[in-house]
Design a protein around this motif. Structure first.
Motif, PDB file in Angstrom:
ATOM      1  N   GLU B 369      63.387  29.254  31.065  1.00  0.00           N
ATOM      2  CA  GLU B 369      61.988  29.164  30.647  1.00  0.00           C
ATOM      3  C   GLU B 369      61.801  28.008  29.671  1.00  0.00           C
ATOM      4  N   CYS B 370      60.609  27.459  29.655  1.00  0.00           N
ATOM      5  CA  CYS B 370      60.265  26.439  28.670  1.00  0.00           C
ATOM      6  C   CYS B 370      60.185  27.096  27.292  1.00  0.00           C
ATOM      7  N   ILE B 371      60.873  26.504  26.319  1.00  0.00           N
ATOM      8  CA  ILE B 371      60.815  27.065  24.967  1.00  0.00           C
ATOM      9  C   ILE B 371      59.857  26.276  24.085  1.00  0.00           C
ATOM     10  N   ARG B 372      59.071  25.412  24.681  1.00  0.00           N
ATOM     11  CA  ARG B 372      58.028  24.652  23.977  1.00  0.00           C
ATOM     12  C   ARG B 372      58.581  23.809  22.834  1.00  0.00           C
ATOM     13  N   CYS B 373      59.803  23.309  23.044  1.00  0.00           N
ATOM     14  CA  CYS B 373      60.439  22.564  21.964  1.00  0.00           C
ATOM     15  C   CYS B 373      59.828  21.174  21.813  1.00  0.00           C
ATOM     16  N   THR B 374      59.086  20.715  22.803  1.00  0.00           N
ATOM     17  CA  THR B 374      58.380  19.423  22.832  1.00  0.00           C
ATOM     18  C   THR B 374      59.297  18.207  22.755  1.00  0.00           C
ATOM     19  N   ARG B 375      60.567  18.392  23.079  1.00  0.00           N
ATOM     20  CA  ARG B 375      61.425  17.213  23.214  1.00  0.00           C
ATOM     21  C   ARG B 375      60.843  16.302  24.302  1.00  0.00           C
ATOM     22  N   PRO B 420      65.979  20.876  27.312  1.00  0.00           N
ATOM     23  CA  PRO B 420      67.130  21.762  27.098  1.00  0.00           C
ATOM     24  C   PRO B 420      67.133  22.943  28.061  1.00  0.00           C
ATOM     25  N   SER B 421      65.979  23.235  28.670  1.00  0.00           N
ATOM     26  CA  SER B 421      65.930  24.324  29.634  1.00  0.00           C
ATOM     27  C   SER B 421      66.202  23.839  31.056  1.00  0.00           C
ATOM     28  N   HIS B 422      66.507  22.534  31.168  1.00  0.00           N
ATOM     29  CA  HIS B 422      66.871  21.946  32.463  1.00  0.00           C
ATOM     30  C   HIS B 422      65.813  22.196  33.520  1.00  0.00           C
ATOM     31  N   PRO B 424      63.232  21.036  36.163  1.00  0.00           N
ATOM     32  CA  PRO B 424      62.980  19.789  36.914  1.00  0.00           C
ATOM     33  C   PRO B 424      61.501  19.420  36.820  1.00  0.00           C
ATOM     34  N   LEU B 425      61.092  18.974  35.649  1.00  0.00           N
ATOM     35  CA  LEU B 425      59.665  18.770  35.370  1.00  0.00           C
ATOM     36  C   LEU B 425      59.010  17.813  36.352  1.00  0.00           C
ATOM     37  N   VAL B 426      59.674  16.682  36.629  1.00  0.00           N
ATOM     38  CA  VAL B 426      59.043  15.654  37.473  1.00  0.00           C
ATOM     39  C   VAL B 426      58.746  16.206  38.860  1.00  0.00           C
TER      40      VAL B 426
END
Ligand code: SF4
Ligand code: SF4
Lengths: 342, 504
Positions: B369-375, B420-422, B424-426
């Motif tokens: 899951e996305c942890i909203r770390c905003t990296r 960090p949650s790997h 595949p955003l793109v």
């Protein structure tokens, strides 16, 4: 089918979580040194119950258990809650807090990444509302305690609420500096008189001020590791200093100095480790500043005018509610959308 | 003279692996047993084949004609015989086949007649047509027809001509090597571009991890009689993205949805400048390009490659791979596309063939899951909020995704790289973009159908009305006849149709 990019930076959620745990170690060490080993027992209780609740709920939700257990997030929640409550808290208090943090705040909202509220602070809030008395019985620093709770004694106390013969709770515990300041002010003592009491140190509480500085060191470490950005801690501490500074300038005999406010209570732990919890915090750069500043102001208002001795938990939780609005209002202009750049 | 440089937001430092393929000079790849030339190698309309099976062709001969304004012809990369005009696997993200002209080389490599042109004396549009006939497309990856970009249009001139020698993708070194070895020719090509754009200055941006290229280009610039400045820029992916390079060098941003020429800058890849030089000063169309073959190969190297050479032939040139091959990428690891069939040919867009192994490119850990770390937001060069876009794309809130500037995403991969949650955003952004595009195409089609329908209804109504009027004039003179009945029926039908349309 996988598409680009085909390379990933060596990073992971568990690496982040364990780095944060690492950054807490100096403060834990200082606490053991100045307040005795009870904190280790509480941390162990919290860690085990957090992992247990996590596994239990994942099992109920029919989710894979190992990835979530091993990501370190439950342990971090457990540690943050433990460090926010008295180190000599009875075991059931810790376990109840962890239950609220993991089961209610984390998993009822969908698990890591989906929780709206900071789990550790939900646990803290549940405890202070339900069990206010044990939440005020903090271990006194060695230098003040008449007796010293070693490992075995601490285990006895935490699990059986039993002290060695002839010992009293008063001898090993005390209220927090913030609590003391509050009650003494009500007795019309001035801040400078109150600060003469032996429980106060150079900056804030004797002993606890050293722990707070260790949190500061851990926070700076996280900053250099780029795990937290400067926005939230700086905004929170800056706002706290500013607001407390205004009151202090108005009446330094009735309001403690900004330095005291920054070091006392959960200010530094909150600023670097709790308000920066990414899941429940604002995400845009400006949003983080507003979010942090909001917490700083609320912390001060709750401390001065609220019903609770410290305001970090409620400050964080209140600002958690505002996060979606803050994020929506503070969307930065992307490349090519800025008015003046082109 | 030092240039004050600017910075773009974010960026990353992936491992470079560039020195692997720069130890040897650019080598000439041999003529393969078969060449496969796709008719669609550029952005725009595919070319139309103009040769027949069995026909003998010479090197540089047009084998497919440009079709439409934004289109380019295809040329025979060597002399030989056309053996087929048929679909064949091509390097494309879809993995689908496309129409290709197959040529069996005769090994003679005989050119058609060709000669240099004196561009100074040519009319700009004649010169642009020449570049079009020569099939020149941008070699940086977008393969946009170059002639179309070399038209200042109403602006009359484009003050800044910016050559992109950034080459920020890891592993790839073809631009680096071309700049080291062919700096003079690059600047000759740039002079032609400057002539067309009437630019005041030529700037060349090169990442500072290419000191030899910078030195070679500086030497060439000193000897050149045109105003050229070679600018060393800090190594930071994706500084070679056109928009990022423009920001670094000029401090300005290309407006969203606009073009760089809106702010007076035209950008071209250094390899494109070289191709322009060869087309104009030597009369050679774009029949070859330099390709980096690297990764899990015996000896990584750059090759001068005939367009249409099967990728497996090029990989074979580098010797035995030291490890089991786990896949092949065209382009770099950040933005490249997966090649599933190694019979696919090298095309104008092929800057690099990257052979993978399991250890060099381990498969990604499972996404969390996305942890909203905003990296991701910290590194996004388009200054987007990738975590928000991810959320909208995943929940199919495409309108919101678009509102959060999804279409300004350049698909650089920085966000996926750091996540960090790997996640595949793109991949999610590509999905959302294609969904939105499909919906829009649908809407356009149904709009068109509605417009046609409305126009027809209007015509029918008008005709009915005209007939009725004519009838009315007539009936003033004589009683209603068949024509009047017909007109009434027509009018009724028309009315019924209008009602139907409006009630739809
Ligand atoms: S980097 Fe990944 S986990 Fe972090 S905010 Fe972005 S998408 Fe979420
Ligand atoms: S792929 Fe798109 S969203 Fe991700 S960093 Fe690049 S521009 Fe930003």
């Amino acid at each position: 089918m996988q598409s680009s990019p085909y390379v990933l930076a060596p990073n992971s959620v568990s690496r982040i979580m364990f780095t944060v745990l690492l950054a807490l170690l100096p403060a834990i060490a200082v606490q053991i040194w100045l307040f005795g080993p009870a904190i280790l027992i509480s941390l162990a209780i919290a860690t085990i119950s957090a992992l247990g609740f996590e596994a239990f709920v994942l099992n109920l939700r029919e989710r894979p258990i190992w990835p979530a257990i091993s990501d370190g997030s439950a342990i971090l929640t457990a540690w943050l809650l433990t460090l926010s409550i008295p180190s000599i808290a009875p075991w059931w208090l810790t376990v109840t807090g962890i239950f609220f943090a993991i089961v209610i705040a984390k998993h009822l909202y969908g698990g890591l990444g989906n929780n709206v509220f900071n789990p550790a602070m939900v646990g803290y809030a549940a405890l202070i509302v339900s069990f206010p008395v044990p939440m005020t019985q903090w271990a006194a620093p060695d230098s003040l305690a008449h007796h010293y709770l070693d490992g075995i004694d601490a285990i006895h106390y935490i699990f059986n609420h039993r002290l060695p013969d002839g010992w009293s709770l008063d001898a090993i515990s005390s209220a927090t500096p913030l609590d003391t300041l509050r009650t003494q002010l009500k007795l019309h003592h001035s801040v400078s008189m109150i600060r003469q009491m032996p429980m106060f140190g150079q900056l804030a509480g004797r002993g606890s001020e050293m722990v707070a500085l260790a949190y500061l060191a851990g926070g700076l470490f996280l900053f250099t590791k780029r795990i937290i950005s400067w926005h939230i801690p700086l905004a929170m501490l800056g706002a706290l200093a500013l607001v407390s500074g205004i009151f202090w300038l108005i009446d330094p005999q009735y309001y403690a100095s900004p330095l005291f406010e920054l070091v006392a209570g959960g200010s530094l732990l909150g600023a670097f480790f709790i308000a920066t919890d990414p899941v429940s915090a604002a995400t845009t750069p400006h949003g983080k500043l507003i979010y942090g500043a909001g917490i700083g102001i609320l912390v001060y208002l709750i401390r001065e005018f609220g019903a609770y001795p410290d305001g970090v938990a409620f400050g964080v939780l209140l600002m958690n509610i505002a996060v979606p609005l803050i994020d929506a209002w503070t969307q930065p202009a992307p490349y090519g959308h800025k008015k003046d750049a082109a | 003279m030092t240039d004050r440089l600017h910075t773009f937001h974010g960026g990353i430092h992936p491992e470079e692996h560039k020195t692997l393929s720069t130890t040897h000079p650019i080598a000439q790849a041999p003529i393969p047993a078969r060449l496969i030339v796709p008719v669609r190698q550029h952005i725009g309309e595919p070319a139309r084949p103009c040769v027949s099976i069995g026909e003998k062709v010479r090197k540089g001969q047009i084998i497919a004609q440009a079709d439409g304004y934004v289109s380019l012809p295809a040329h025979a990369p060597t002399s030989g015989i056309v053996t087929a005009i048929a679909p064949h696997p091509v390097p494309h993200p879809s993995g689908l086949s496309d129409l290709c002209i197959h040529i069996e080389p005769d090994g003679q490599d005989i050119w058609i007649e060709h000669s240099a042109s004196d561009y100074q004396s040519m009319h700009p549009s004649t010169l642009r047509n020449l570049l079009r006939d020569m099939g020149i497309a941008g070699l940086g990856g977008a393969v946009f027809p170059t002639f179309a970009k070399l038209n200042p249009g109403k602006a009359v001139k484009i003050p800044t001509l910016l050559l992109n020698g950034g080459e920020c993708e890891p592993w790839i070194t073809c631009d680096d090597m071309v700049m080291r070895e062919r700096a003079d020719d690059i600047l000759r090509g740039a002079a032609i571009m400057r002539h067309l754009l009437q630019s005041d200055e030529i700037l060349v941006g090169i990442e500072d991890n290419k000191p030899q290229a910078i030195a070679a280009m500086r030497t060439a610039a000193q000897q050149s009689d045109i105003p050229v400045r070679i600018i060393s820029i800090p190594t930071l992916y994706p500084s070679g993205g056109a928009k990022q390079l423009i920001k670094i060098i000029t401090g300005r941003e290309v407006p969203s949805g606009g073009r760089s020429t809106d702010i007076g800058v035209a950008t071209f890849n250094v390899g494109t400048a070289l191709a322009v030089h060869r087309a104009v000063n030597l009369g050679e169309p774009m029949v070859s390009r330099v390709v980096t073959v690297t990764g899990n190969v015996g000896q990584a190297q750059n090759f001068d490659v005939m367009i249409g050479t099967p990728m497996q032939d090029l990989i074979a040139l580098t010797g035995l791979p030291p490890e089991p091959v786990s896949g092949v990428i065209m382009g770099g690891p950040m933005m490249g596309i997966k090649i599933t069939d190694l019979h696919a040919p090298a095309v104008k867009a092929t800057n690099c063939i990257l052979v993978k192994s399991g250890t060099m490119f381990p498969s990604p850990p499972p996404a969390m899951e996305c942890i909203r770390c905003t990296r991701c937001a910290e590194v996004c060069p388009a200054e987007l909020q990738p975590q928000a876009l991810y959320w909208f794309a995943r929940s199919k809130h495409f309108d919101k995704a678009r509102e959060y500037a999804l279409f300004d995403c350049i698909e650089c991969g920085c966000c996926s790289y750091v996540c960090p949650s790997h996640i595949p955003l793109v991949q999610y952004y590509r999905f959302a973009k294609s969904e939105i595009a499909a919906t829009e195409a649908n809407e356009r089609a149904s709009n068109l159908a509605r417009q046609r329908h409305d126009a027809r209804t209007a015509r029918l109504e008008r005709e009915a009305r005209e007939r009725a009027e004519r009838l009315a004039q007539k009936s003033a003179a004589k009683p209603a006849g068949d024509e009047a009945k017909q007109a009434a029926i027509d009018a009724a039908i028309a009315r019924a149709q209008t009602q139907k349309t409006t009630s739809e």
